[in-house]
Scaffold this motif. Structure first.
Motif, mmCIF file in Angstrom:
data_model
loop_
_atom_site.group_PDB
_atom_site.id
_atom_site.type_symbol
_atom_site.label_atom_id
_atom_site.label_comp_id
_atom_site.label_asym_id
_atom_site.label_seq_id
_atom_site.Cartn_x
_atom_site.Cartn_y
_atom_site.Cartn_z
ATOM 1 N N GLN A 39 -2.652 -4.447 -8.173
ATOM 2 C CA GLN A 39 -1.539 -5.185 -7.603
ATOM 3 C C GLN A 39 -1.147 -6.342 -8.514
ATOM 4 O O GLN A 39 -2.003 -7.070 -9.010
ATOM 5 C CB GLN A 39 -1.883 -5.688 -6.204
ATOM 6 C CG GLN A 39 -2.109 -4.557 -5.209
ATOM 7 C CD GLN A 39 -2.291 -5.025 -3.774
ATOM 8 O OE1 GLN A 39 -2.090 -6.186 -3.466
ATOM 9 N NE2 GLN A 39 -2.665 -4.111 -2.896
ATOM 10 N N TYR A 96 5.680 0.652 -12.570
ATOM 11 C CA TYR A 96 5.532 -0.375 -11.548
ATOM 12 C C TYR A 96 6.198 0.089 -10.257
ATOM 13 O O TYR A 96 7.353 0.516 -10.264
ATOM 14 C CB TYR A 96 6.156 -1.689 -12.024
ATOM 15 C CG TYR A 96 5.427 -2.285 -13.203
ATOM 16 C CD1 TYR A 96 4.369 -3.178 -13.011
ATOM 17 C CD2 TYR A 96 5.760 -1.929 -14.507
ATOM 18 C CE1 TYR A 96 3.680 -3.721 -14.089
ATOM 19 C CE2 TYR A 96 5.069 -2.454 -15.593
ATOM 20 C CZ TYR A 96 4.033 -3.343 -15.374
ATOM 21 O OH TYR A 96 3.344 -3.860 -16.446
ATOM 22 N N LEU A 97 5.460 0.005 -9.170
ATOM 23 C CA LEU A 97 5.956 0.392 -7.857
ATOM 24 C C LEU A 97 6.503 -0.841 -7.147
ATOM 25 O O LEU A 97 5.909 -1.920 -7.202
ATOM 26 C CB LEU A 97 4.831 1.010 -7.039
ATOM 27 C CG LEU A 97 4.044 2.136 -7.727
ATOM 28 C CD1 LEU A 97 2.901 2.606 -6.847
ATOM 29 C CD2 LEU A 97 4.966 3.302 -8.080
ATOM 30 N N THR A 142 2.271 -5.208 0.603
ATOM 31 C CA THR A 142 1.896 -3.805 0.645
ATOM 32 C C THR A 142 0.537 -3.593 1.304
ATOM 33 O O THR A 142 -0.337 -4.464 1.222
ATOM 34 C CB THR A 142 1.868 -3.218 -0.780
ATOM 35 O OG1 THR A 142 1.581 -1.815 -0.711
ATOM 36 C CG2 THR A 142 0.818 -3.899 -1.636
ATOM 37 N N ASN A 164 1.193 -1.816 -8.626
ATOM 38 C CA ASN A 164 1.970 -1.982 -7.407
ATOM 39 C C ASN A 164 2.494 -3.417 -7.366
ATOM 40 O O ASN A 164 1.735 -4.359 -7.162
ATOM 41 C CB ASN A 164 1.106 -1.688 -6.179
ATOM 42 C CG ASN A 164 1.931 -1.599 -4.904
ATOM 43 O OD1 ASN A 164 3.114 -1.918 -4.896
ATOM 44 N ND2 ASN A 164 1.305 -1.177 -3.816
ATOM 45 N N LEU A 166 7.096 -0.435 -1.890
ATOM 46 C CA LEU A 166 6.169 0.545 -1.296
ATOM 47 C C LEU A 166 5.222 -0.184 -0.346
ATOM 48 O O LEU A 166 4.062 -0.423 -0.643
ATOM 49 C CB LEU A 166 5.395 1.268 -2.397
ATOM 50 C CG LEU A 166 4.461 2.403 -1.959
ATOM 51 C CD1 LEU A 166 5.216 3.449 -1.153
ATOM 52 C CD2 LEU A 166 3.791 3.033 -3.162
ATOM 53 N N THR A 171 4.863 -4.383 -5.257
ATOM 54 C CA THR A 171 5.461 -4.597 -3.944
ATOM 55 C C THR A 171 5.031 -5.953 -3.397
ATOM 56 O O THR A 171 3.864 -6.324 -3.482
ATOM 57 C CB THR A 171 5.036 -3.481 -2.975
ATOM 58 O OG1 THR A 171 5.431 -2.215 -3.529
ATOM 59 C CG2 THR A 171 5.667 -3.666 -1.609
#
Length: 211
Positions: A202, A131-132, A195, A190, A135, A192
């Protein structure tokens, strides 16, 4: 990552849930305000190594630290056993024909961003879900690029030209990471909060800790 959408509440959540975290670059600027620490610290950029080298001895409470072999003026011999020097590859071929390393002990492709290096590291370590966070992937002139107070690109040099060039390299790198992950049963999301990177699935960060 260290984008402006990251919050101290996010770090507290990671700390409370004892999530394994890999972080980067200037993340240490938040340490006075949080008990959270990453399990791994990664630095890629030669300029960053020069800029932050005086901070490296202060990272003793991070168990694993990874530094690229790209700065000829840095004394790597001074690093203690918690540091691992990895071989960073950045050349025209690897940019035009984006590569992904599945053996971090041998090499990691630069990809224009340390986040790409972190993904290769996480894959090498065997993680099946990545998992980001933080970013944002958005750079605008005279707009804050980090969640802590520190020198911003516009304050150091013509930041936008450099950041646009980096994004031209890093976007295909993220696409390559997604391709590799899909072929190997790895999920990259992602999380974030805000983002501009549309490559990965996402997800809502808060939803990861519900139920």
């Amino acid at each position: 990552a260290t984008g402006p959408s990251l919050t101290y509440e996010d770090l507290a959540c990671l700390y409370n849930h004892q999530e394994f975290c890999i972080s980067i670059n200037s993340i240490f600027t938040c340490f006075p305000e949080t008990s959270w620490r990453p399990d791994c610290y990664t630095v890629l950029d030669a300029g960053g190594i020069s800029m932050w080298q005086d901070e490296f001895p202060k990272l003793a409470d991070i168990p694993y630290k990874f530094i690229a072999d790209c700065q000829p003026y840095f004394d790597y011999a001074q690093l203690d056993g918690s540091w691992y020097v990895y071989h960073s590859i950045l050349d025209r071929f690897s940019i035009r024909n984006m590569q992904f390393s599945d053996d971090f002990s041998q090499k990691a492709y630069n990809g224009g961003t340390v986040i790409y290096v972190c993904i290769q590291l996480a894959v090498y370590m065997g993680f099946q879900e990545i998992y980001l966070l933080g970013l944002d992937f958005s750079y605008k002139k005279n707009v804050k690029s980090h969640f802590t107070r520190q020198a911003e690109p516009d304050e150091k040099y013509d930041g936008m030209n450099e950041q646009n060039r980096i994004q031209d390299i890093s976007y295909p790198a993220f696409q390559k990471a997604k391709e590799y992950a899909s072929e190997h049963g790895i999920r990259i999301c992602n999380a974030t909060r805000k983002t501009c990177l549309d490559v990965f699935e996402q997800v809502e960060f808060d939803s990861l800790f519900q139920g």
